[in-house]
Design a protein around this motif. Structure first.
Motif, PDB file in Angstrom:
ATOM      1  N   GLU A 802       0.861  -1.188   0.000  1.00 60.00           N
ATOM      2  CA  GLU A 802       0.000   0.000   0.000  1.00 60.00           C
ATOM      3  C   GLU A 802       0.893   1.233   0.000  1.00 60.00           C
ATOM      4  O   GLU A 802       1.632   1.476   0.948  1.00 60.00           O
ATOM      5  CB  GLU A 802      -0.922  -0.001   1.218  1.00 60.00           C
ATOM      6  CG  GLU A 802      -1.872   1.184   1.259  1.00 60.00           C
ATOM      7  CD  GLU A 802      -2.721   1.295   0.010  1.00 60.00           C
ATOM      8  OE1 GLU A 802      -2.438   2.204  -0.803  1.00 60.00           O
ATOM      9  OE2 GLU A 802      -3.630   0.465  -0.173  1.00 60.00           O
ATOM     10  N   ASN A 827     -10.139   3.816   2.183  1.00 57.21           N
ATOM     11  CA  ASN A 827     -10.184   2.416   2.555  1.00 57.21           C
ATOM     12  C   ASN A 827     -10.231   1.590   1.281  1.00 57.21           C
ATOM     13  O   ASN A 827     -11.263   1.530   0.612  1.00 57.21           O
ATOM     14  CB  ASN A 827     -11.412   2.149   3.430  1.00 57.21           C
ATOM     15  CG  ASN A 827     -11.380   0.753   4.003  1.00 57.21           C
ATOM     16  OD1 ASN A 827     -10.314   0.216   4.274  1.00 57.21           O
ATOM     17  ND2 ASN A 827     -12.542   0.152   4.175  1.00 57.21           N
ATOM     18  N   ARG A 828      -9.110   0.957   0.927  1.00 59.64           N
ATOM     19  CA  ARG A 828      -9.035   0.195  -0.306  1.00 59.64           C
ATOM     20  C   ARG A 828      -9.346  -1.273  -0.033  1.00 59.64           C
ATOM     21  O   ARG A 828      -8.718  -1.905   0.813  1.00 59.64           O
ATOM     22  CB  ARG A 828      -7.630   0.315  -0.901  1.00 59.64           C
ATOM     23  CG  ARG A 828      -7.501  -0.291  -2.307  1.00 59.64           C
ATOM     24  CD  ARG A 828      -6.045  -0.511  -2.702  1.00 59.64           C
ATOM     25  NE  ARG A 828      -5.201   0.664  -2.527  1.00 59.64           N
ATOM     26  CZ  ARG A 828      -5.149   1.676  -3.374  1.00 59.64           C
ATOM     27  NH1 ARG A 828      -5.929   1.683  -4.455  1.00 59.64           N
ATOM     28  NH2 ARG A 828      -4.337   2.686  -3.141  1.00 59.64           N
ATOM     29  N   SER A 829     -10.323  -1.807  -0.758  1.00 61.71           N
ATOM     30  CA  SER A 829     -10.672  -3.220  -0.601  1.00 61.71           C
ATOM     31  C   SER A 829     -11.090  -3.780  -1.955  1.00 61.71           C
ATOM     32  O   SER A 829     -11.811  -3.121  -2.712  1.00 61.71           O
ATOM     33  CB  SER A 829     -11.817  -3.387   0.405  1.00 61.71           C
ATOM     34  OG  SER A 829     -12.227  -4.725   0.481  1.00 61.71           O
ATOM     35  N   ASP A 842     -12.312 -10.029   0.445  1.00 58.06           N
ATOM     36  CA  ASP A 842     -12.210  -8.674   0.988  1.00 58.06           C
ATOM     37  C   ASP A 842     -10.740  -8.411   1.335  1.00 58.06           C
ATOM     38  O   ASP A 842     -10.320  -8.490   2.476  1.00 58.06           O
ATOM     39  CB  ASP A 842     -13.087  -8.563   2.236  1.00 58.06           C
ATOM     40  CG  ASP A 842     -13.013  -7.173   2.873  1.00 58.06           C
ATOM     41  OD1 ASP A 842     -12.604  -6.226   2.177  1.00 58.06           O
ATOM     42  OD2 ASP A 842     -13.339  -7.059   4.062  1.00 58.06           O
ATOM     43  N   ASN A 844      -7.766  -6.149   1.910  1.00 61.99           N
ATOM     44  CA  ASN A 844      -7.472  -4.769   2.295  1.00 61.99           C
ATOM     45  C   ASN A 844      -6.025  -4.735   2.789  1.00 61.99           C
ATOM     46  O   ASN A 844      -5.719  -5.181   3.888  1.00 61.99           O
ATOM     47  CB  ASN A 844      -8.428  -4.311   3.398  1.00 61.99           C
ATOM     48  CG  ASN A 844      -8.281  -2.841   3.718  1.00 61.99           C
ATOM     49  OD1 ASN A 844      -7.186  -2.345   3.889  1.00 61.99           O
ATOM     50  ND2 ASN A 844      -9.412  -2.148   3.815  1.00 61.99           N
ATOM     51  N   ARG A 847      -5.314  -2.515   6.000  1.00 57.97           N
ATOM     52  CA  ARG A 847      -5.936  -3.071   7.210  1.00 57.97           C
ATOM     53  C   ARG A 847      -5.197  -4.321   7.683  1.00 57.97           C
ATOM     54  O   ARG A 847      -4.940  -4.501   8.883  1.00 57.97           O
ATOM     55  CB  ARG A 847      -7.391  -3.419   6.916  1.00 57.97           C
ATOM     56  CG  ARG A 847      -8.148  -4.044   8.104  1.00 57.97           C
ATOM     57  CD  ARG A 847      -9.435  -4.697   7.627  1.00 57.97           C
ATOM     58  NE  ARG A 847      -9.165  -5.824   6.734  1.00 57.97           N
ATOM     59  CZ  ARG A 847     -10.034  -6.290   5.841  1.00 57.97           C
ATOM     60  NH1 ARG A 847     -11.215  -5.719   5.692  1.00 57.97           N
ATOM     61  NH2 ARG A 847      -9.704  -7.312   5.074  1.00 57.97           N
ATOM     62  N   ASP A 848      -4.830  -5.190   6.740  1.00 58.01           N
ATOM     63  CA  ASP A 848      -4.270  -6.478   7.112  1.00 58.01           C
ATOM     64  C   ASP A 848      -2.757  -6.450   7.339  1.00 58.01           C
ATOM     65  O   ASP A 848      -2.227  -7.249   8.110  1.00 58.01           O
ATOM     66  CB  ASP A 848      -4.593  -7.512   6.036  1.00 58.01           C
ATOM     67  CG  ASP A 848      -6.094  -7.731   5.876  1.00 58.01           C
ATOM     68  OD1 ASP A 848      -6.845  -7.401   6.819  1.00 58.01           O
ATOM     69  OD2 ASP A 848      -6.516  -8.217   4.815  1.00 58.01           O
ATOM     70  N   LYS A 876     -14.205  -3.247  -4.825  1.00 63.09           N
ATOM     71  CA  LYS A 876     -15.222  -3.111  -3.785  1.00 63.09           C
ATOM     72  C   LYS A 876     -15.239  -1.679  -3.261  1.00 63.09           C
ATOM     73  O   LYS A 876     -16.229  -0.973  -3.349  1.00 63.09           O
ATOM     74  CB  LYS A 876     -14.961  -4.104  -2.640  1.00 63.09           C
ATOM     75  CG  LYS A 876     -15.240  -5.553  -3.025  1.00 63.09           C
ATOM     76  CD  LYS A 876     -15.324  -6.451  -1.811  1.00 63.09           C
ATOM     77  CE  LYS A 876     -15.860  -7.831  -2.223  1.00 63.09           C
ATOM     78  NZ  LYS A 876     -16.024  -8.693  -1.032  1.00 63.09           N
ATOM     79  N   GLU A 877     -14.116  -1.254  -2.701  1.00 64.04           N
ATOM     80  CA  GLU A 877     -13.994   0.119  -2.210  1.00 64.04           C
ATOM     81  C   GLU A 877     -12.604   0.620  -2.584  1.00 64.04           C
ATOM     82  O   GLU A 877     -11.606  -0.031  -2.320  1.00 64.04           O
ATOM     83  CB  GLU A 877     -14.185   0.175  -0.695  1.00 64.04           C
ATOM     84  CG  GLU A 877     -14.221   1.586  -0.138  1.00 64.04           C
ATOM     85  CD  GLU A 877     -14.545   1.619   1.336  1.00 64.04           C
ATOM     86  OE1 GLU A 877     -14.514   2.714   1.923  1.00 64.04           O
ATOM     87  OE2 GLU A 877     -14.839   0.542   1.918  1.00 64.04           O
TER      88      GLU A 877
END
Length: 891
Positions: A802, A827-829, A842, A844, A847-848, A876-877
């Protein structure tokens, strides 16, 4: 016969006696105990250091600490302890401990007693230990070294790592109570001047500082003997001197005349030696030191440049930092020697010893090799508005000048580098007061250096903000104006470089002009045939240097230049293609020669030069682009011949004219091992060069030629090639998918916005990898990656990081605006499927795994029924991204 024997025996006793009286100097580098922090009563003999680390000098505690994934490096105190046994034969003599360098504040104790302190990490210092030394038994030497930030000690900040430790040699010196002084800023106590030099005659003036540490007056004979390079005595001068008890006295041997001196020059760096000796009234030798002597005269002209011994010489060379791969600044002598040899072999005749005085062996090598030098003290980026800062700066200047006073190679003393790069104020009275104090420091340093050594020139180096320096009157002070210019790197237009040279020549009439820094970052693992600013490719670096040197050579008023830098060096705050390293060197941290080095060698050297470029790019790869199923790629050949021939696998690719130091060949590489051979005639010499390259050929049409497919390694969002040298894996640029072939579908390359436009990829450090370039670019909004590979089992590696953070980061001041405009991620997913099978739902990254963390996921995939391989990304996002992909055929 007996009389002759007794006479010989008496001569032998005299020789032994004289030998015994000479100064004894040796290192005490081995077997120190070391601990970070402030152990309790570490200076006392009672302190238990049995659990401490055993180290050897040169040593730094930051060698690995400043090159890891964690921000920052240890800056604080640390202790060194060594047990010394000193033989009783030295009793009654004076004893001195001598440090070549320790960064940056030092306190020294012997047998629990405080000896003294030193401030400044780059100059030499010594301390008399006579009264605290025990002979015939063990002594404890304890040294506290502290590299913590101190606002009153320059440098305050800089684009290099402030390694702590005793990182240069430590000596013990023993001498008679009557000796040449050691207390004059750790100099030799002897200063040699040559007020008159010509091709026919020269005069020498030797100033010696004598110290009598006996409790009664001493009458001595001071002798200066000048010997040629073979050791033959050519001149001798003697004088008597009476020293009071406890006195240090200056003696001057004036106007020693020399007829037909052999001159010290760039092409013939001839050195005489001056032996300065003290004898007692009976003729016994009390002390002796030796210093180099080079006869030369030199001058700078604001219109015509530099002249040495009446001959115009364009100074072309490099700056140099004292770093080496995984060793920091703690280098043994041989590595310093290697660096100066590299400069000479490149054809350089000038070294900017920057940004601080360096190991004395560096100066010794410049003397030996005929390299003109500029030495400077480390006033960088900013000053502190205190009298203590000013005092420390002046003391450093005195140390610098006196310690290298006798070096024939030194012709410039420098101070203040880009001193307004980090101005603490931008306007108002505070800025005016800051300018005023900085001017005060500059004028005090200029006056000090001119008084210490009127024979040499002074230099200050500025960055491209001339209005700052003009407002503070700094452009009026030194004799030489040095400009650090990076047009085409930190600033977008490379052609502004020559405009700035012409402006400086017009505006600063009568001032000597040098270019003291220029150069782009180059990671030799990176290549691009669409090179651009800040891509760190060998190709962009080569084009940049060719442009700069050509423009400087056109202008006689540019007296000289020092490219930045001879070698890559550690800079903990930097990221770039290699984290914590400034890779503007023409050689790497491990002294690998980049194409830029080979170019200068061809452009500057008189001896025959021939070298195939891209020398270390031995694991190459590329896509078939010829009808003979080969991949043509450009290969430079560097030479000072008029023309060169290149062969591949025994087949000639023809003869090409050499233009501006190189000829470019389109080389058709085949899969597997390729042998390149270059030949040329330089004068009466036939020269050859060989190179072996292992090439991984990737088919353009997988439907037709996929049977031989083994692997492909693709960097997304990038036109660059990258060599993974550890695994010998070749990474190649992306391409758009076409049926029957392979490539991406959809998306755009990630480009970051700066004050000067958009630049390739990200400049952040990617944690968890030593291959930043693979993860610093990506394709944003990618829909698919397709490869029409034949049936079989494959390993599919997907590479992510990221690059967009949700936190602001501090701009790096040295990038001069090239790293602003950071994108803050939402928020990239997204999901991922391979050949229709959902493998991630999902996903991300932030996040992960967090921001700027390397992530590699490997999937085992069976391709059947001629369907090929298709990796799809499901939004998704935010936008889906992919940084790189590796396809490996298992079966």
């Amino acid at each position: 016969m007996m009389k002759k024997i007794l006479s010989l025996f008496a001569m032998f006793l005299v020789a032994v006696c004289l030998h015994a009286q000479q100064r004894v100097v040796y290192t005490i580098n081995d077997g120190w105990r070391f601990a970070k922090g402030s152990p309790f009563e570490a200076h006392l003999t009672s302190c238990d250091d049995s659990s401490w680390e055993t180290v050897h000098i040169p040593h730094t505690w930051n060698a690995k600490d400043a090159d890891d994934d964690q921000a920052g490096f240890y800056r604080g105190p640390a202790w060194y302890r060594k047990r010394l046994f000193v033989d009783k034969s030295q009793e009654g003599r004076r004893a001195v401990i001598y440090f070549e360098g320790a960064n940056q504040e030092v306190q020294v104790y012997l047998n629990g007693q405080y000896l003294g302190a030193h401030k400044g990490g780059y100059t030499r210092f010594c301390m008399d230990v006579t009264s605290h030394l025990c002979y015939g038994q063990e002594n404890l030497l304890a040294v506290c070294v502290n590299n913590v930030y101190n606002p009153n000690i320059p440098p305050l900040s800089a684009d290099f790592t402030f390694f702590g430790g005793i990182y240069r040699d430590v000596y013990l010196q023993f001498m008679n109570p009557v000796h040449l002084a050691t207390n004059d800023y750790a100099s030799s106590g002897v200063y040699i001047r040559t007020p008159e030099v010509s091709k026919t005659t020269a005069s020498i003036e030797v100033t010696a500082l004598l110290t009598n540490e006996l409790d009664k007056p001493q009458e001595v004979i001071v002798e200066n003997v000048i010997c040629d390079a073979s050791g033959k005595e050519v001149k001798k001068h003697q004088m008597t001197c009476c020293l009071l008890a406890g006195e240090t006295k200056t003696t001057v041997a004036k106007k020693i005349k020399m007829e037909s001196p052999r001159l010290w020059d760039i092409d013939d760096p001839y050195r005489y030696l001056v032996y300065t000796r003290i004898f007692d009234k009976k003729g016994a030798l009390l002390d002796e030191v030796v210093n180099p002597l080079g006869f030369r005269w030199f001058a700078f002209d604001s219109e015509k440049g530099f002249f040495l011994n009446g001959k115009h010489r364009k100074l072309v060379g490099t700056a140099r930092h004292q770093d080496y791969f995984q060793q920091g600044n703690a280098l043994r002598d041989e590595l310093h020697v290697q660096d100066v040899l590299l400069l000479k072999e490149m054809g350089g005749n000038f070294l900017r010893v920057s940004h601080y005085p360096q190991d004395p062996i560096v100066m010794e090598m410049c003397d030996k090799l005929g390299i003109v030098t500029s030495v400077e003290i480390p006033l960088i980026n900013a000053v502190t508005e205190t009298e203590e800062f000013l005092t420390n700066s002046v003391e450093m200047a005195k140390e610098m000048v006196r310690q290298d006073f006798n070096r024939p190679s030194v012709m410039i003393w420098g101070y203040m580098n880009e001193i307004f790069l980090r101005r603490p104020y931008t306007e108002g009275k505070q800025l005016k007061d800051y300018y005023h104090f900085t001017e005060k420091v500059a004028r005090e340093l200029e006056a000090t250096i001119r008084q210490e050594d009127p024979s040499r020139y002074t230099l200050m180096a500025y960055h491209n903000a001339p209005q700052f320096y003009e407002e503070a009157h700094l452009t009026e002070i030194p004799m030489i104006l040095g400009w650090n210019l990076y047009q085409g790197w930190y600033e977008p237009d490379i052609n502004k470089f020559q405009c700035l040279l012409d402006r400086a020549h017009q505006v600063y009439k009568g001032k000597i002009l040098m270019v003291t820094e220029y150069g782009p970052g180059v990671d030799p693992r990176l290549h691009s045939y669409q090179s651009e600013r800040f891509d760190f490719s060998q190709e962009y670096g080569l084009n940049y240097h060719k442009h700069y040197i050509a423009e400087m050579m056109k202008r006689p008023f540019v007296a000289g230049s020092s490219l930045w830098n001879l070698n890559d060096f550690y800079s903990e705050s930097r990221i770039d293609a290699v984290p914590h390293v400034n890779n503007k060197g023409v050689v790497g941290l491990n002294r690998e020669k980049k194409d830029t080095y080979l170019f200068y060698q061809a452009a500057l050297c008189k001896r025959p030069v021939l070298a195939i470029g891209n020398r270390e790019w031995k694991a190459r790869g590329g896509v078939v682009n010829t009808s003979e199923r080969a991949c043509k790629q450009a290969v430079p050949v560097f030479s000072n011949a008029k023309e060169v021939e290149l062969l591949i696998n025994g087949r000639s690719l023809g003869v090409k004219a050499v233009e501006n130091g190189s000829a470019i060949f389109e080389v058709p590489f085949v899969n597997g091992l390729n042998q390149l051979k270059a030949t040329a005639v330089v004068g009466n010499s036939v020269v050859e060069d060989w190179l072996e390259v292992c090439f991984q050929l990737v088919a353009a049409d997988l439907k037709e030629h996929g049977a031989d497919f083994t692997e492909m390694n693709i960097m997304l969002g990038s036109p660059r090639y990258f060599e993974d040298r550890t695994a010998q894996v070749a990474w190649i640029p992306e391409q758009e998918y076409k049926p029957g072939s392979w490539g991406f579908v959809g998306g755009t390359p990630y480009r970051r916005k700066t004050n000067f436009g958009f630049m390739l990829g990200s400049d952040i450090d990617i944690f968890g990898t030593d291959m930043n370039p693979i993860f610093q670019t990506q394709r944003v909004g990618i829909q698919s990656f397709k490869a029409d590979v034949p049936d079989g089992e494959y390993s599919v590696y997907l590479y992510w990081a990221e690059l967009d953070s949700n936190k602001e980061k501090e701009a790096l001041v040295y990038n001069l605006g090239a790293d602003v405009g950071q994108i803050l991620a939402g928020n990239r997913s997204f999901g991922v499927s391979i050949n229709g099978m959902q493998v991630l739902d999902d996903f991300n990254i932030a996040r992960d795994y967090g921001y700027a963390r390397a992530v590699v996921k490997k999937f085992i995939v069976t391709v059947k029924n001629g369907e090929g391989l298709c990796v799809d990304f499901h939004k998704k996002e935010g936008e889906p991204v992919l940084n790189a992909i590796r396809l490996y055929r298992n079966y």
